[in-house]
Motif scaffolding. Structure first.
Motif, PDB file in Angstrom:
ATOM      1  N   SER A 200      41.318  27.557   2.732  1.00 51.92           N
ATOM      2  CA  SER A 200      41.412  29.035   2.845  1.00 51.92           C
ATOM      3  C   SER A 200      40.044  29.690   2.059  1.00 51.92           C
TER       4      SER A 200
ATOM      5  N   SER B 267      49.526  21.560  10.559  1.00 48.09           N
ATOM      6  CA  SER B 267      49.212  23.037  11.203  1.00 48.09           C
ATOM      7  C   SER B 267      49.450  23.964   9.967  1.00 48.09           C
TER       8      SER B 267
ATOM      9  N   THR C 134      46.336  26.737   8.791  1.00 47.27           N
ATOM     10  CA  THR C 134      46.418  28.245   8.985  1.00 47.27           C
ATOM     11  C   THR C 134      45.474  28.676   7.991  1.00 47.27           C
TER      12      THR C 134
ATOM     13  N   LEU D 137      43.142  32.556   7.844  1.00 50.28           N
ATOM     14  CA  LEU D 137      43.969  33.122   6.641  1.00 50.28           C
ATOM     15  C   LEU D 137      42.692  33.578   5.689  1.00 50.28           C
TER      16      LEU D 137
ATOM     17  N   VAL E 221      47.759  32.442  13.663  1.00 48.82           N
ATOM     18  CA  VAL E 221      48.439  31.991  12.312  1.00 48.82           C
ATOM     19  C   VAL E 221      50.034  31.298  12.991  1.00 48.82           C
TER      20      VAL E 221
ATOM     21  N   ARG F 145      49.967  28.254  15.214  1.00 53.46           N
ATOM     22  CA  ARG F 145      49.568  27.071  14.271  1.00 53.46           C
ATOM     23  C   ARG F 145      51.115  26.461  13.787  1.00 53.46           C
TER      24      ARG F 145
ATOM     25  N   GLY G 104      45.645  28.294  18.154  1.00 53.97           N
ATOM     26  CA  GLY G 104      47.085  27.547  17.456  1.00 53.97           C
ATOM     27  C   GLY G 104      47.119  26.008  17.656  1.00 53.97           C
TER      28      GLY G 104
END
Length: 397
Positions: free
Chosen positions: A16, A132, A136, A140, A260, A263, A319
Motif C-alpha cells: 500500500s 489477493s 488489494t 488501496l 478491491v 481481488r 481483480g
C-alpha cells in the motif's frame, strides 16, 4: 515461523505504501505541473518512465531476495521511493524525471519480495485468497493517495505532501527492521547476486515453464486493460457519454471498489475451486464483455447502468492479480518464488507501459474511444482462448 496473518499485514502495508508513493506525483500533477513548466497531461511520460524502471526493479529485486532477504529488499525499495519523492519536491522538470527513475527503481521489488514471504507461511488452501488480499494494496494505496494528498496540500502545500509521504516511507523502513530477524531467516548468503546472469536466468525461468509463460503473458494483457480503464475511462465518460467530471470520477471510484472486492472474491473462488486458470479465463471473458459494453455507451445512458458496468470492469480488470501471483508461487521451483514473481511483474509492467500507448494511438487514429475498447476486448478474448486451450490440455489444478 509465525502465523501467516501478521506477515500478510506487513506485506499489505508495504504494498500500500509503495502504491501511495507511485500515485503521489500523478495525483498532485495539477499543482506540480505549473511549477515545473509543463502541462499536467505530460504526467503520462512520468508514468511511462516509472513503470519502465519498475520492470527492471522487479527483475533485479527478485534475484536479490534469496541472498539479502525479502524485508531488506523492501527496505531498500522504500528508501528509493522516499528519495524519489524528495527529488520531485524540487518542482523542477528534471527533478520529476529523476523521481520517475528513482521511484520506479523502488516500486517493482516489493512484489517478488512479498511473494517470497507469503508462499512460505501460507497454507496451500488459502494461497489465492492471501495473495489477493495482499494485492488489494495496489488500488488501496491509490485510493489513499487520492483521498489524502489533496487535503494534505491545504496544510503543507504540495511539496509538504510529497515530503510527508517520503517521511512515511522512511518510517516504514524503520518499522520493517523489527520484523527482519524473524522473516529474513532463510537468506542464502552464498547465493549469487543480481547481475546480468541472474536477470537472464529469471527470464529463462518464466519462459521455459509453459504455465508460467502463459500466466505472465496473460497478466500483461490484463494489466494493459486495467491501466486503460484507470487512464481513459473518466475522459471517455465525459467526452463521449456526456457525464460531468464529478459523476465520471464517481464511476471510476466504483470501478476501484469493484477491483478491491474482486481481488478478494476471485482469490476465494480460486481456492475453493482449485482451478485458478479457469478463474482467470472467466475474468478475461468478463473483462472483454465489459469492454464491449463500454464501447456501446451513449449519451443519456442510465447512471445505474454505468455504475454497474464500472463495477464489472473494476472487478475483472483489477481483480485478477492475486490469482496470478498465487499461481506463480505455486508453480515456481522451490526457493525461486521471488525470481519467478519478479519476472512476471516485469512482463506485467510491460503491459502497463505499452497498453495505454496503443489505446491512445487507436483513439487518435480512429477518432473513437469505442474502437480502442473493442481492441482491448479482442486482446482479452485471446487470453480466454489461450487459457482454455491450456485447460483442455490438462492445465494443472
Amino acid at each position: 515461523m509465525a502465523s501467516w496473518l501478521p506477515h500478510l499485514g506487513v506485506m499489505l502495508a508495504v504494498q500500500s505504501l509503495t502504491s501511495v508513493s507511485a500515485a503521489s506525483v500523478p495525483v498532485l500533477a495539477p499543482l506540480i505541473a505549473p511549477h515545473a513548466g509543463v502541462a499536467a497531461a505530460d504526467i503520462g511520460l512520468f508514468t511511462m518512465v516509472l513503470y519502465a524502471c519498475g520492470m527492471a526493479s522487479a527483475l533485479i529485486g527478485g534475484t536479490l531476495v534469496p541472498r539479502h532477504g525479502a524485508l531488506r529488499v523492501c527496505q531498500v525499495a522504500m528508501l528509493f521511493c522516499a528519495t524519489g519523492l524528495a527529488v520531485a519536491a524540487t518542482g523542477h522538470v528534471a527533478g520529476l524525471l529523476a523521481c520517475a527513475f528513482v521511484l520506479g527503481c523502488g516500486m517493482g521489488a516489493p512484489t517478488p519480495a512479498s511473494s517470497h514471504v507469503l508462499v512460505r507461511v501460507t497454507p496451500p488452501r488459502l494461497l489465492n485468497l492471501v495473495f489477493s488480499i495482499k494485492q488489494t494494496g495496489v488500488p488501496l494505496g491509490g485510493a489513499i493517495a487520492g483521498a489524502t494528498l489533496p487535503a494534505l496540500t491545504l496544510l503543507l502545500g504540495w511539496r509538504g505532501a510529497l515530503l510527508g509521504t517520503a517521511l512515511l516511507c522512511c518510517t516504514g523502513v524503520a518499522l520493517l527492521q523489527l520484523w527482519r530477524t524473524r522473516t529474513d531467516d532463510d537468506r542464502e548468503l552464498k547465493r549469487g547476486g543480481a547481475g546480468a546472469h541472474g536477470v537472464l536466468a529469471t527470464i529463462g525461468l518464466i519462459w521455459r515453464d509453459a504455465e508460467l509463460r502463459l500466466v505472465a503473458l496473460a497478466s500483461a494483457i490484463f494489466s494493459a486493460g486495467q491501466v486503460c480503464v484507470s487512464a481513459f475511462y473518466v475522459t471517455y465518460l465525459v467526452e463521449a457519454v456526456g457525464l460531468s467530471l464529478t459523476v465520471a470520477g464517481l464511476a471510476l471510484a466504483v470501478a476501484q471498489i469493484g477491483g478491491v472486492a474482486g481481488r478478494i472474491v476471485w482469490g476465494a473462488v480460486a481456492d475453493w475451486s482449485g482451478r485458478p486458470l479457469l478463474v482467470l479465463a472467466g475474468l478475461a471473458a468478463i473483462a472483454a464483455a465489459g469492454m464491449v459494453l463500454a464501447s456501446r455507451l451513449v449519451p443519456g445512458a442510465p447512471i445505474v447502468a454505468i455504475h454497474a458496468l464500472s463495477f464489472m470492469l473494476g472487478a475483472s480488470t483489477i481483480g485478477w492479480a492475486g490469482v496470478v501471483y498465487a499461481e506463480v508461487g505455486r508453480r515456481a521451483p522451490p526457493g525461486r518464488t521471488a525470481e519467478a514473481s519478479g519476472g512476471v511483474t516485469a512482463v506485467m509492467f510491460a503491459g502497463i507501459v505499452i497498453g495505454p500507448a496503443i489505446f491512445g494511438l487507436i483513439v487518435r487514429a480512429s477518432g473513437s474511444f469505442a474502437a480502442a475498447f473493442i481492441a482491448t476486448a479482442t486482446g482479452l478474448a485471446l487470453v480466454v482462448v489461450a487459457l482454455a486451450l491450456r485447460l483442455a490440455r490438462g492445465g494443472a489444478r
